[in-house]
Motif scaffolding. Structure first.
Motif, PDB file in Angstrom:
ATOM      1  N   TRP B 108       0.728  -1.199  -0.196  1.00  0.00           N
ATOM      2  CA  TRP B 108      -0.166   0.006   0.002  1.00  0.00           C
ATOM      3  C   TRP B 108       0.866   1.262  -0.037  1.00  0.00           C
ATOM      4  CZ3 TRP B 108      -2.283   4.194   2.952  1.00  0.00           C
ATOM      5  CH2 TRP B 108      -3.491   4.415   2.822  1.00  0.00           C
ATOM      6  N   CYS B 134      -8.130   1.018  -4.684  1.00  0.00           N
ATOM      7  CA  CYS B 134      -7.215   1.852  -3.680  1.00  0.00           C
ATOM      8  C   CYS B 134      -5.851   1.420  -3.722  1.00  0.00           C
ATOM      9  CB  CYS B 134      -7.722   1.584  -2.146  1.00  0.00           C
ATOM     10  SG  CYS B 134      -6.683   0.243  -1.437  1.00  0.00           S
ATOM     11  N   CYS B 163     -12.903  -5.162   2.341  1.00  0.00           N
ATOM     12  CA  CYS B 163     -13.291  -4.144   1.149  1.00  0.00           C
ATOM     13  C   CYS B 163     -13.481  -4.756  -0.048  1.00  0.00           C
ATOM     14  CB  CYS B 163     -12.277  -3.144   1.288  1.00  0.00           C
ATOM     15  SG  CYS B 163     -10.621  -3.767   1.068  1.00  0.00           S
ATOM     16  N   ASP B 165     -12.086  -3.730  -2.781  1.00  0.00           N
ATOM     17  CA  ASP B 165     -10.883  -3.453  -3.557  1.00  0.00           C
ATOM     18  C   ASP B 165      -9.837  -4.631  -3.061  1.00  0.00           C
ATOM     19  OD1 ASP B 165     -10.528  -0.178  -3.685  1.00  0.00           O
ATOM     20  OD2 ASP B 165     -12.037  -1.104  -2.473  1.00  0.00           O
ATOM     21  N   ARG B 400      -9.527  10.344   3.428  1.00  0.00           N
ATOM     22  CA  ARG B 400     -10.092   9.421   2.443  1.00  0.00           C
ATOM     23  C   ARG B 400      -9.240   8.859   1.747  1.00  0.00           C
ATOM     24  NH1 ARG B 400     -15.385  11.552  -0.920  1.00  0.00           N
ATOM     25  NH2 ARG B 400     -14.873   9.618  -1.912  1.00  0.00           N
ATOM     26  N   ILE B 401      -9.243   7.456   1.392  1.00  0.00           N
ATOM     27  CA  ILE B 401      -8.373   6.875   0.602  1.00  0.00           C
ATOM     28  C   ILE B 401      -8.830   6.600  -0.859  1.00  0.00           C
ATOM     29  CG2 ILE B 401      -7.222   4.430   0.429  1.00  0.00           C
ATOM     30  CD1 ILE B 401      -8.006   4.356   3.491  1.00  0.00           C
ATOM     31  N   ALA B 404     -11.071   3.461  -2.619  1.00  0.00           N
ATOM     32  CA  ALA B 404     -11.452   2.462  -1.261  1.00  0.00           C
ATOM     33  C   ALA B 404     -12.900   2.481  -1.400  1.00  0.00           C
ATOM     34  CB  ALA B 404     -10.876   3.083  -0.118  1.00  0.00           C
ATOM     35  N   CYS B 407     -14.793   4.063   1.684  1.00  0.00           N
ATOM     36  CA  CYS B 407     -14.752   5.483   2.189  1.00  0.00           C
ATOM     37  C   CYS B 407     -15.768   6.527   1.909  1.00  0.00           C
ATOM     38  CB  CYS B 407     -13.458   6.101   1.807  1.00  0.00           C
ATOM     39  SG  CYS B 407     -12.176   5.791   2.460  1.00  0.00           S
ATOM     40  N   GLU B 430      -8.758  14.281   0.806  1.00  0.00           N
ATOM     41  CA  GLU B 430      -8.349  12.743   0.329  1.00  0.00           C
ATOM     42  C   GLU B 430      -6.845  12.792  -0.045  1.00  0.00           C
ATOM     43  OE1 GLU B 430     -10.905  10.650  -2.648  1.00  0.00           O
ATOM     44  OE2 GLU B 430      -9.294  10.852  -4.002  1.00  0.00           O
TER      45      GLU B 430
END
Ligand code: SF4
Ligand code: SF4
Lengths: 354, 457
Positions: B108, B134, B163, B165, B400-401, B404, B407, B430
């Protein structure tokens, strides 16, 4: 008419009393009907743009918006059933729960499916759903009642599948939704609805470019893209979207159902419906591999909602499953609705024709 | 120069050599931080770091994880890639001798640390996993390129109430020939009337049936680990693994208490973010992680006792929600007049102690079910409100990601609860993996938030 696009009327709540509204194909309508309640499968009317934030799936958002709108366009649901089949829908359920007076049931549909405990969880969730429905005014299904209902739904599904070659993709989607919205007493009428639809579609053109459509759910207002396929000279020979045959449960084993109907429901729905959220997703992979090859399709249209990660991740994989050209159509990403998707589909068919 | 400060990488170069000349003792992975930048961790050039030797050790520990994993492999150990559950599966894996666990999810941060110069994202793009996902999509590129970590001997991944993602990317990985042992983390629900409930860490509760279900899922993970190592992962080993994890979590808990409440702030936001990240998988060396965090705690205790800190006394306490894709934003918060006074980086269950007075697998099942990701956002918001009160937050940032799946919906629920219950100003920003282009806007929003918090006090 409960629809803003051409076609016949979709299930309306006007004469449904207090329906039990659900969205996912993993919720068996016969289980709702067995509690003496009116199932109502919700396919949101139009893709939502207003109030939607970047990152939200338009379909999940519109489902939540329909369920929380005042006045309530779905009547006054006796209960709402949503599923944990994707993060977006699971979170939409939380919003619906907070904003509607109707009781909301979030059904855990496990993503994994190969362990006994995962299969057991689905069965436990069906049982929990049954108790919930009783709390919402339903009654406990009588002895043999569920098995008899399952048989009646099975006959209706067989009739629908048999009629599919005579139906446009839109008509099939509408009838599938209607079947998911029938209670026990309406199944005979449903058979008539299939005959009517087939009669009206008698002039469906033979020939055309055979296409497969693959993907997730499509809102009613977005079904124009199915019309666009047919208007451009295409013919949907495989509908592997949520509104198509992919999401029909497996055929009923009537004998097993009379012995243990809930176990049979689990087998038909949980063990069998291939979907993008399942882990591993080999059910879907195998389904697509087999059905794409057997369908005779000359091209594949992947239809997905913007911000839907689960179907988005299939864009590259589809090409590896079959040697067919793939068109990636994203819904809900522009205020112009389906216009650009429609244009792209027309060009795609034009290219295939050459 | 010895008083607590935040310094640049260049300043650290000078300071490092002075400390070395003064007899600084370092573990094998020690050395000047600049060497990491030389090897590609270019984002370090933009950050400001704590100037203490324990902070130096923390950063060196973090930035040498790949070497550690290769060493473990070379020494004949097994490597387990745990995915998504952020804490639980790693505790199980570390309970076996000669097993090293890590979370490939950590990729990440690679696009940030290496300033996107790795090719990971390009590979993910080519595999159809574009920027609508993400930043964890870098993990896919890392696997395919064989970069940043050795290929694990076993991959386990939690799915279900996670999630989309991660679920989609892990499935894509599996489709490329990386076998994954999937286990299910169901959506945590409240017990129905008359249904037995069980308390979970973090002040949560769940139906006993759900705990039993997760326990059965963790049995699958246990079986996978046993098959990998050809050794029984019995309760005694698990209990010892839990005890070690709890030792780390206790130290971190005390570090958080001091760092988030003492005035002046004894340790900056950036180091606190890194320290919390260690809780997920001990940066691939559990014993050393305990030493690293212990030294950091000693330093914070010393500073607190002397009334020393790295920030101005009037820095405004800000609670931070969600991890930041660009570490630089932690510095920006402080440059805008804020200080971190609490965080919910999506792995709060990895900070809470694992119950030690019940059967180990039952304890781990309860911990896994306490994951903020598997429950409703309102549970997460409740915890954020509790921690805001505990640490005296004066404002809340919801970060915020990009891409994602959680979010967009979750942020409103959290912000509404914080405003309604605590009447605190909140702001949403973000943060992309490299925020330089967005930094002016982020600064403006953070400054406005801090100004508003100041006016209220
Ligand atoms: S389209 Fe995708 S994101 Fe939207 S509800 Fe369906 S699976 Fe979930
Ligand atoms: S940041 Fe959010 S979307 Fe990305 S992997 Fe973590 S939990 Fe999933």
């Amino acid at each position: 008419m409960n629809i803003d696009a051409p076609g016949r009327a979709w299930p309306s709540v006007n004469d449904m009393g207090q329906p039990v509204v659900y969205v996912s194909p993993f919720v068996p309508p016969e289980w709702i009907a067995a509690h003496g309640m009116q199932p109502r499968r919700l396919v949101p009317r139009a893709p939502a743009m207003r109030g939607m934030r970047e990152g939200q799936c338009p379909f999940a958002w519109q489902a939540a918006a329909s369920l929380t709108a005042t006045p309530q366009p779905l009547g006054n649901p006796a209960a709402i059933i949503l599923t944990s089949t994707c993060d977006q829908m699971r979170r939409a359920a939380e919003i619906v729960q907070a904003r509607t007076p109707s009781p909301v049931f979030l059904m855990n549909v496990p993503a994994t499916w190969r362990s006994d405990s995962a299969r057991g969880l689905y069965a436990d969730e069906l049982a929990r759903l049954g108790l919930f429905l009783q709390h919402c005014g339903g009654r406990q299904p009588g002895q043999g009642e569920l098995a008899a209902l399952m048989l009646a739904y099975e006959r209706a599904r067989i009739a629908l599948k048999a009629a599919q070659p005579m139906l446009s993709a839109r008509e099939f989607a509408r009838l599938l939704c209607e079947l998911g919205s029938c209670d026990a007493g309406q199944l005979d009428g449903f058979q008539r609805a299939i005959s009517d639809a087939c009669g009206q579609q008698g002039q469906r053109a033979a020939g055309g470019i055979d296409l497969a459509i693959v993907g997730g759910p499509i809102a009613q207002g977005e079904l124009a893209i199915l019309d666009a396929i047919e208007l451009a000279g295409g013919k949907v020979v495989l509908n592997a979207c949520e509104s198509g045959q992919r999401c029909l449960p497996a055929p009923l084993d009537a004998q097993a159902a009379s012995a243990d109907p809930l176990a049979q429901l689990r087998r038909m729905y949980f063990d069998s419906i291939p979907d993008a959220f399942r882990r591993p997703d080999s059910l879907l992979e195998n389904y697509l591999r087999t059905h794409l090859a057997g369908s005779g399709a000359r091209g594949v249209v992947l239809i997905r909602q913007v911000w839907c990660d689960l179907w988005h991740a299939w864009t590259q994989r589809l090409g590896g499953l079959c040697p067919l050209p793939v068109l990636d159509v994203v819904l809900g990403d522009s205020p112009e609705g389906t216009t650009s998707a429609t244009n792209r589909i027309q060009s795609f068919i034009e290219i295939l024709r050459r | 120069m010895n008083s607590p400060h935040q310094i640049s990488l260049d300043d650290w170069e000078i300071r490092y050599h002075r400390l070395k000349a003064g007899g600084l003792n370092e573990p094998w992975y020690g050395g000047p931080l600049s060497r990491h930048a030389g090897r590609g961790d270019k984002r370090l050039l933009s950050l400001r770091f704590d100037n203490s030797p324990p902070a130096l050790r923390l950063w060196n520990f973090l930035l040498t994880e790949e070497e550690r994993l290769h060493q473990a492999r070379a020494a004949g150990g097994k490597i387990v890639g745990a995915m998504k559950d952020l804490g639980t599966a790693a505790v199980m894996a570390f309970s076996l001798p000669n097993v090293t666990a890590f979370y490939p999810d950590g990729a990440w941060w690679v696009p940030c640390i290496m300033e996107q110069g790795t090719g990971d994202l390009e590979v993910a793009d080519a595999l159809g996993i574009d920027e609508s996902f993400c930043p964890v999509r870098a993990m896919l590129g890392a696997f395919v390129r064989g970069a940043h970590f050795p290929r694990p001997d076993l991959l386990v991944c939690s799915v279900g109430a996670t999630c989309d993602d991660f679920s989609a990317i892990a499935q894509r990985l599996s489709s490329l020939g990386y076998p994954i042992l999937w286990w299910e983390a169901p959506h945590r629900r409240r017990a129905e009337a008359g249904e037995a409930a069980v308390d979970l860490p973090g002040g949560l509760a769940a139906p006993a049936a759900q705990v039993r279900f997760v326990r059965r899922q963790l049995e699958l993970v246990r079986a996978g680990l046993e098959e990998l190592t050809d050794r029984k992962l019995d309760d005694a080993l698990l209990a010892e693994g839990i005890a070690q994890a709890n030792q780390f979590r206790r130290l971190l808990g005390e570090l958080r208490r001091l760092a988030y409440t003492r005035v002046p702030c004894p340790l900056g936001a950036l180091e606190m973010l890194v320290a919390e990240m260690l809780a997920i998988h001990f940066c691939s060396d559990r014993a050393e992680a305990i030493v690293v965090i212990g030294q950091l705690l000693d330093e914070v205790r010393r500073r607190s006792a002397l009334g020393l800190g790295v920030l101005d006394e009037c820095a405004v306490p800000v609670f931070w929600v969600n991890p930041v894709a660009d570490l630089k934003v932690m510095n920006i918060l402080e440059e805008c007049g804020g200080r971190l006074c609490g965080s919910e980086f999506l792995f709060s269950h990895a900070l809470d102690e694992i119950p030690a007075d019940i059967e180990p697998l039952e304890a781990l099942a309860r911990t896994a079910l306490a994951d903020p990701m598997v429950g409703p956002a309102s549970d997460r918001a409740e915890r954020i409100c509790r921690e805001c009160r505990r640490f005296g937050a004066k404002a809340v940032v919801i970060s915020r990601i990009p891409g994602a799946s959680h979010c967009a919906t979750e942020s409103d629920i959290i912000a509404d609860m914080v405003r309604n219950r605590l009447d605190l100003p909140t702001v949403e920003i973000e943060v992309p993996p490299i925020c330089d282009a967005d930094a002016p806007g982020i600064r403006t929003r953070l400054e406005a938030l801090i100004e508003s918090a100041r006016q209220r006090t």
